[in-house]
Design a protein around this motif. Structure first.
Motif, PDB file in Angstrom:
ATOM      1  N   ALA A  90      40.074  -5.271  14.481  1.00 34.60           N
ATOM      2  CA  ALA A  90      39.594  -5.072  15.844  1.00 34.60           C
ATOM      3  C   ALA A  90      39.895  -3.670  16.346  1.00 34.60           C
ATOM      4  CB  ALA A  90      40.223  -6.103  16.771  1.00 34.60           C
ATOM      5  N   SER A 122      32.623 -10.489   8.339  1.00 34.91           N
ATOM      6  CA  SER A 122      33.447  -9.688   9.241  1.00 34.91           C
ATOM      7  C   SER A 122      34.799 -10.345   9.480  1.00 34.91           C
ATOM      8  CB  SER A 122      32.750  -9.513  10.587  1.00 34.91           C
ATOM      9  OG  SER A 122      31.555  -8.784  10.456  1.00 34.91           O
ATOM     10  N   ALA A 125      37.416 -11.344  15.668  1.00 32.17           N
ATOM     11  CA  ALA A 125      36.329 -11.679  16.586  1.00 32.17           C
ATOM     12  C   ALA A 125      35.538 -10.440  16.973  1.00 32.17           C
ATOM     13  CB  ALA A 125      36.884 -12.358  17.835  1.00 32.17           C
ATOM     14  N   GLY A 126      36.242  -9.332  17.148  1.00 33.92           N
ATOM     15  CA  GLY A 126      35.582  -8.075  17.447  1.00 33.92           C
ATOM     16  C   GLY A 126      35.981  -7.035  16.429  1.00 33.92           C
ATOM     17  N   SER A 127      35.093  -6.732  15.478  1.00 31.62           N
ATOM     18  CA  SER A 127      35.397  -5.763  14.430  1.00 31.62           C
ATOM     19  C   SER A 127      35.005  -4.369  14.874  1.00 31.62           C
ATOM     20  CB  SER A 127      34.640  -6.115  13.146  1.00 31.62           C
ATOM     21  OG  SER A 127      34.695  -5.060  12.211  1.00 31.62           O
ATOM     22  N   GLY A 131      31.198  -4.950  14.766  1.00 27.26           N
ATOM     23  CA  GLY A 131      30.830  -5.624  15.994  1.00 27.26           C
ATOM     24  C   GLY A 131      31.400  -7.022  16.104  1.00 27.26           C
ATOM     25  N   PRO A 132      30.938  -7.776  17.102  1.00 23.96           N
ATOM     26  CA  PRO A 132      31.540  -9.093  17.375  1.00 23.96           C
ATOM     27  C   PRO A 132      31.036 -10.190  16.456  1.00 23.96           C
ATOM     28  CG  PRO A 132      29.814  -8.626  18.969  1.00 23.96           C
ATOM     29  CD  PRO A 132      29.958  -7.385  18.130  1.00 23.96           C
ATOM     30  N   THR A 133      31.897 -11.185  16.257  1.00 21.43           N
ATOM     31  CA  THR A 133      31.518 -12.460  15.648  1.00 21.43           C
ATOM     32  C   THR A 133      31.659 -13.520  16.719  1.00 21.43           C
ATOM     33  OG1 THR A 133      32.184 -11.871  13.399  1.00 21.43           O
ATOM     34  CG2 THR A 133      32.169 -14.213  13.951  1.00 21.43           C
ATOM     35  N   ARG A 134      30.663 -14.392  16.819  1.00 23.27           N
ATOM     36  CA  ARG A 134      30.668 -15.406  17.867  1.00 23.27           C
ATOM     37  C   ARG A 134      30.668 -16.802  17.253  1.00 23.27           C
ATOM     38  NH1 ARG A 134      30.152 -12.927  22.573  1.00 23.27           N
ATOM     39  NH2 ARG A 134      29.373 -10.789  22.578  1.00 23.27           N
ATOM     40  N   TRP A 344      34.802 -16.253  24.718  1.00 21.04           N
ATOM     41  CA  TRP A 344      34.915 -15.244  23.668  1.00 21.04           C
ATOM     42  C   TRP A 344      36.007 -14.215  24.000  1.00 21.04           C
ATOM     43  CZ3 TRP A 344      35.012 -10.146  22.569  1.00 21.04           C
ATOM     44  CH2 TRP A 344      34.864  -9.787  21.227  1.00 21.04           C
ATOM     45  N   ARG A 345      36.853 -14.002  23.047  1.00 23.41           N
ATOM     46  CA  ARG A 345      37.887 -12.979  23.113  1.00 23.41           C
ATOM     47  C   ARG A 345      38.517 -12.862  21.738  1.00 23.41           C
ATOM     48  NH1 ARG A 345      42.535 -15.856  22.700  1.00 23.41           N
ATOM     49  NH2 ARG A 345      42.757 -17.859  23.791  1.00 23.41           N
ATOM     50  N   GLU A 346      39.325 -11.826  21.572  1.00 20.92           N
ATOM     51  CA  GLU A 346      40.109 -11.713  20.344  1.00 20.92           C
ATOM     52  C   GLU A 346      41.242 -12.746  20.407  1.00 20.92           C
ATOM     53  OE1 GLU A 346      39.910 -10.937  17.024  1.00 20.92           O
ATOM     54  OE2 GLU A 346      39.069  -9.113  17.892  1.00 20.92           O
TER      55      GLU A 346
END
Length: 411
Positions: A90, A122, A125-127, A131-134, A344-346
């Protein structure tokens, strides 16, 4: 159609399905999913399709391995020869442009049995690199980390199984929040050779490579392929792997940790019907102690020599106490998380409160879904004694029969 790895391998071997067609469909699905849930760090359609066509030829000739033609994804912290594996987190894009020349041992063993890499998934959650994974059950929700893409893609039906890694819960948390099965093998069961960034048994003592899948049988099938010494990771112990099919679940003593929740009660009820002996409050709630030890582990580079010696002693004492506490039971049931996936968050360190203790002990743990809460997956952990991975798998498989996997909404 959403396949299991074992089911797909059987279809290929019987000639009822084409590897090239299935892999092609999987790649198309990955492209579509990337627009909705992210999760994909890299694909190489030409390479994957070439391997699929070669697998079809082997199968038509009567050859092929145990997983011939089965597609899978690999976390962006585990080397795949010729693919970009950057180790992005992240906070950092990792080593951009890094392309390893050799497979990690676990990857090499799967490919030797015919499995086909279709994507690098990835991490986090936020690479910072991808970018993000949801969460595929609800893209407004968190997927859990750090094997975020691995869990999300399995849950969304893009691949039957995935390889991830777990230090404090990085397979188990995303498996629970995304509603798939996940296995943290006994520490020292699967070589860490090819994990990036590098880690070893003396330097770390917690990290493992393991599978995520849509079902427990697939976890067992993958573990049977990737387990065992490779002559390179000195921390791997040559302990034979047991067969989950040999376990008489009804004869087991199943403990329940103090502080267990309603989803855990569901698993207890399912096992009670099998005739197991349930031991309530078999182990005290050790979450806070495990978090304190783990925080010291995370900050050990800043500790003095004396403080590091104390940390190792305290970890040894923690492991010994839990070995004594669990001596009279075969497996322990605990929640996997404190609830379903949040917005959504890390992932925060407190999200791992239920997973951290078993990273410190090195015990094998299977996460298995047990239905939903507010429309989102919830799960339990099945913790067995070190080197008794097959017992954890057998118990998890019995629980799974009562709670079929809930399909992700994006599927």
């Amino acid at each position: 159609m959403v396949w299991t790895a074992s089911g797909l391998a059987a279809e290929f071997r019987a000639g009822r399905a084409s590897v090239a067609e299935v892999v092609g469909e999987s790649l198309e699905r990955l492209d579509r999913l990337a627009l909705v849930i992210g999760a994909v760090a890299a694909t190489d359609h030409a390479r994957s399709m070439a391997e699929a066509e070669a697998a079809d030829l082997r199968l038509r000739a009567g050859g092929g391995g145990a997983l011939e033609g089965v597609p899978f994804t690999v976390k962006n912290w585990i080397d795949v020869a010729g693919w970009p594996v950057s180790g992005a987190t992240a906070a950092s894009p990792g080593s951009a442009g890094r392309v390893p020349a050799a497979d990690a041992t676990a990857v090499a063993r799967l490919r030797a049995e015919g499995a086909i890499v279709i994507a690098i998934s990835s991490a986090m959650a936020g690479s910072a690199g991808h970018g993000p994974t949801r969460n595929p059950h609800d893209p407004s929700r968190a997927p859990g980390g750090s094997s975020s893409g691995a869990a999300a893609l399995v849950a969304a039906g893009a691949s039957p199984f995935a390889l991830g890694s777990d230090s404090g819960g990085s397979i188990r948390l995303p498996a629970a929040w995304c509603g798939v099965a996940g296995l943290k093998p006994t520490f020292g069961r699967v070589p860490l050779t090819g994990h990036f960034p590098r880690c070893g048994s003396l330097e770390d003592g917690r990290t493992v490579i393991g599978p995520l899948a849509r079902g427990v049988d697939d976890l067992a099938a993958v573990l049977a392929v990737i387990a065992g010494p490779d002559g390179l990771d000195a921390g791997v112990v040559p302990v034979p792997l047991g067969d989950p099919g040999d376990v008489e679940v009804g004869a087991l003593r199943v403990g329940v940790i103090a502080g267990a929740d309603e989803p855990t009660a569901r698993a207890v009820e399912a096992l009670g019907r099998a005739g197991v002996t349930v031991v309530p409050d078999a182990v005290p709630d050790v979450r806070d102690e495990a978090l304190e030890l783990t925080r010291r582990h995370w900050g050990r580079v800043r500790l003095s020599g004396e403080e590091n010696v104390r940390l190792l002693w305290d970890r040894d004492r923690f492991r010994r106490r839990l070995l004594i506490a669990t001596a009279g039971i075969d497996v322990l049931l605990t929640p996997a998380t404190s609830g379903p996936a949040p917005q959504w968050r890390e992932s925060a360190e407190t999200d791992y409160l239920w997973t951290l203790p078993w990273s410190l002990t090195g015990a094998p743990v299977v996460v298995v879904p047990v239905g939903t809460e507010d429309g989102l997956p919830v799960a339990v952990q099945v913790v067995a004694h070190p080197w008794r991975d097959h017992v954890a798998l057998a118990v998890a498989r019995h629980i799974e029969r009562r709670f079929p996997v809930t399909a992700a909404t994006v599927a």
